[in-house]
Design a protein around this motif. Structure first.
Motif, PDB file in Angstrom:
ATOM      1  N   HIS A  19       0.820  -1.205   0.000  1.00 52.03           N
ATOM      2  CA  HIS A  19       0.000   0.000   0.000  1.00 52.03           C
ATOM      3  C   HIS A  19       0.861   1.264   0.000  1.00 52.03           C
ATOM      4  N   ALA A  20       1.853   1.327   0.874  1.00 53.12           N
ATOM      5  CA  ALA A  20       2.704   2.522   0.945  1.00 53.12           C
ATOM      6  C   ALA A  20       3.485   2.701  -0.351  1.00 53.12           C
ATOM      7  N   GLU A  21       3.976   1.602  -0.891  1.00 50.97           N
ATOM      8  CA  GLU A  21       4.720   1.680  -2.147  1.00 50.97           C
ATOM      9  C   GLU A  21       3.818   2.137  -3.296  1.00 50.97           C
ATOM     10  N   ALA A  22       2.562   1.699  -3.276  1.00 49.77           N
ATOM     11  CA  ALA A  22       1.601   2.146  -4.295  1.00 49.77           C
ATOM     12  C   ALA A  22       1.388   3.655  -4.195  1.00 49.77           C
ATOM     13  N   VAL A  23       1.285   4.158  -2.973  1.00 48.76           N
ATOM     14  CA  VAL A  23       1.119   5.604  -2.780  1.00 48.76           C
ATOM     15  C   VAL A  23       2.348   6.332  -3.327  1.00 48.76           C
ATOM     16  N   GLU A  24       3.530   5.862  -2.976  1.00 46.44           N
ATOM     17  CA  GLU A  24       4.759   6.531  -3.411  1.00 46.44           C
ATOM     18  C   GLU A  24       4.908   6.514  -4.937  1.00 46.44           C
ATOM     19  N   GLU A  25       4.518   5.426  -5.557  1.00 52.87           N
ATOM     20  CA  GLU A  25       4.706   5.277  -6.997  1.00 52.87           C
ATOM     21  C   GLU A  25       3.612   5.950  -7.830  1.00 52.87           C
ATOM     22  N   PHE A  26       2.377   5.985  -7.307  1.00 48.62           N
ATOM     23  CA  PHE A  26       1.249   6.369  -8.156  1.00 48.62           C
ATOM     24  C   PHE A  26       0.511   7.640  -7.750  1.00 48.62           C
ATOM     25  N   TYR A  27       0.903   8.305  -6.659  1.00 49.38           N
ATOM     26  CA  TYR A  27       0.211   9.521  -6.235  1.00 49.38           C
ATOM     27  C   TYR A  27       1.082  10.743  -6.510  1.00 49.38           C
ATOM     28  N   THR A  28       0.440  11.875  -6.775  1.00 51.40           N
ATOM     29  CA  THR A  28       1.187  13.127  -6.924  1.00 51.40           C
ATOM     30  C   THR A  28       1.713  13.552  -5.555  1.00 51.40           C
ATOM     31  N   ALA A  29       2.744  14.392  -5.555  1.00 53.60           N
ATOM     32  CA  ALA A  29       3.346  14.844  -4.289  1.00 53.60           C
ATOM     33  C   ALA A  29       2.328  15.536  -3.394  1.00 53.60           C
ATOM     34  N   ASP A  30       1.376  16.255  -3.999  1.00 60.66           N
ATOM     35  CA  ASP A  30       0.382  17.002  -3.218  1.00 60.66           C
ATOM     36  C   ASP A  30      -1.010  16.358  -3.298  1.00 60.66           C
ATOM     37  N   ALA A  31      -1.042  15.051  -3.450  1.00 62.60           N
ATOM     38  CA  ALA A  31      -2.323  14.335  -3.575  1.00 62.60           C
ATOM     39  C   ALA A  31      -3.238  14.645  -2.393  1.00 62.60           C
ATOM     40  N   CYS A  32      -4.532  14.684  -2.687  1.00 63.17           N
ATOM     41  CA  CYS A  32      -5.572  14.931  -1.691  1.00 63.17           C
ATOM     42  C   CYS A  32      -6.341  13.626  -1.497  1.00 63.17           C
ATOM     43  N   ILE A  33      -6.325  13.095  -0.275  1.00 61.29           N
ATOM     44  CA  ILE A  33      -6.976  11.828   0.046  1.00 61.29           C
ATOM     45  C   ILE A  33      -8.034  12.084   1.106  1.00 61.29           C
ATOM     46  N   HIS A  93     -12.936  -6.223   8.329  1.00 61.71           N
ATOM     47  CA  HIS A  93     -13.290  -6.608   6.960  1.00 61.71           C
ATOM     48  C   HIS A  93     -14.049  -5.434   6.363  1.00 61.71           C
ATOM     49  N   MET A  94     -13.502  -4.862   5.284  1.00 62.39           N
ATOM     50  CA  MET A  94     -14.088  -3.652   4.707  1.00 62.39           C
ATOM     51  C   MET A  94     -14.275  -3.788   3.205  1.00 62.39           C
ATOM     52  N   GLU A  95     -15.351  -3.219   2.734  1.00 65.94           N
ATOM     53  CA  GLU A  95     -15.569  -3.066   1.303  1.00 65.94           C
ATOM     54  C   GLU A  95     -15.744  -1.579   1.047  1.00 65.94           C
ATOM     55  N   GLU A  96     -15.039  -1.075   0.034  1.00 67.55           N
ATOM     56  CA  GLU A  96     -15.110   0.352  -0.232  1.00 67.55           C
ATOM     57  C   GLU A  96     -15.021   0.620  -1.733  1.00 67.55           C
ATOM     58  N   LEU A  97     -15.449   1.808  -2.099  1.00 68.34           N
ATOM     59  CA  LEU A  97     -15.240   2.324  -3.444  1.00 68.34           C
ATOM     60  C   LEU A  97     -14.217   3.447  -3.347  1.00 68.34           C
ATOM     61  N   ALA A  98     -13.240   3.420  -4.238  1.00 68.33           N
ATOM     62  CA  ALA A  98     -12.245   4.483  -4.331  1.00 68.33           C
ATOM     63  C   ALA A  98     -12.525   5.257  -5.611  1.00 68.33           C
ATOM     64  N   TYR A  99     -12.843   6.535  -5.461  1.00 71.79           N
ATOM     65  CA  TYR A  99     -13.068   7.419  -6.600  1.00 71.79           C
ATOM     66  C   TYR A  99     -11.817   8.256  -6.777  1.00 71.79           C
ATOM     67  N   GLN A 100     -11.149   8.091  -7.909  1.00 69.94           N
ATOM     68  CA  GLN A 100      -9.855   8.722  -8.133  1.00 69.94           C
ATOM     69  C   GLN A 100      -9.917   9.692  -9.312  1.00 69.94           C
ATOM     70  N   ARG A 101      -9.181  10.801  -9.169  1.00 69.22           N
ATOM     71  CA  ARG A 101      -8.939  11.695 -10.293  1.00 69.22           C
ATOM     72  C   ARG A 101      -7.445  11.669 -10.565  1.00 69.22           C
ATOM     73  N   TRP A 102      -7.102  11.221 -11.748  1.00 68.80           N
ATOM     74  CA  TRP A 102      -5.710  11.086 -12.151  1.00 68.80           C
ATOM     75  C   TRP A 102      -5.264  12.328 -12.918  1.00 68.80           C
ATOM     76  N   GLU A 103      -3.997  12.666 -12.756  1.00 66.24           N
ATOM     77  CA  GLU A 103      -3.315  13.661 -13.581  1.00 66.24           C
ATOM     78  C   GLU A 103      -2.210  12.908 -14.297  1.00 66.24           C
ATOM     79  N   GLY A 104      -2.436  12.602 -15.546  1.00 68.01           N
ATOM     80  CA  GLY A 104      -1.480  11.777 -16.277  1.00 68.01           C
ATOM     81  C   GLY A 104      -1.443  10.384 -15.674  1.00 68.01           C
ATOM     82  N   GLU A 105      -0.275   9.985 -15.219  1.00 63.97           N
ATOM     83  CA  GLU A 105      -0.076   8.636 -14.690  1.00 63.97           C
ATOM     84  C   GLU A 105      -0.079   8.593 -13.162  1.00 63.97           C
ATOM     85  N   ARG A 106      -0.582   9.647 -12.519  1.00 60.70           N
ATOM     86  CA  ARG A 106      -0.593   9.688 -11.048  1.00 60.70           C
ATOM     87  C   ARG A 106      -1.946  10.142 -10.522  1.00 60.70           C
TER      88      ARG A 106
END
Length: 124
Positions: A19-33, A93-106
């Motif tokens: 999970h942490a590696e996914a954040v580092e690789e795929f999120y912008t530096a100023d990502a809003c979560i 045990h959790m089920e969730e939906l993640a709604y993402q807005r990408w900028e290019g590849e992040r």
């Protein structure tokens, strides 16, 4: 707009419980979560640290993407199922939906939608 390969690599990292590696690789530096209607958290590094702390408390974790993944331009929706076994013998045990807005590849913005009652650890 993310490529299908990028989305699949992101999903693979999360399903591998990186999970942490996914954040580092795929999120912008100023990502809003944001989770549900809580205050947003800003920044890739604090989010990666938060993921590391959470996973360090687990005995085991399972992260599963439930397909299909919905993509419309820069917007992606992923359905996740997470199961965490905690050191005290409880589980979440959790089920969730993640709604993402990408900028290019992040990922620049992500909101998680789930029933907050699921976040309360359960005893066996």
């Amino acid at each position: 707009m993310p490529t299908p390969d990028t989305i699949e690599r992101f999903i693979s990292r999360v399903e591998s419980n990186l999970h942490a590696e996914a954040v580092e690789e795929f999120y912008t530096a100023d990502a809003c979560i944001q989770e549900n209607q809580s205050l947003p958290r800003i920044g890739r590094n604090p989010q990666a640290a938060r993921e590391r702390v959470m996973l360090a408390r687990t005995v085991s974790a399972t992260s599963q993407c439930v397909r299909p993944v919905f993509v419309n331009g820069n917007n992606v929706v992923i359905r996740w199922i997470f199961h965490f076994e905690w050191a005290d013998g409880s589980f979440t045990h959790m089920e969730e939906l993640a709604y993402q807005r990408w900028e290019g590849e992040r990922i620049a913005q992500e909101t998680f939608f789930y029933d907050p009652a699921q976040a309360v650890p359960q005893k066996r």
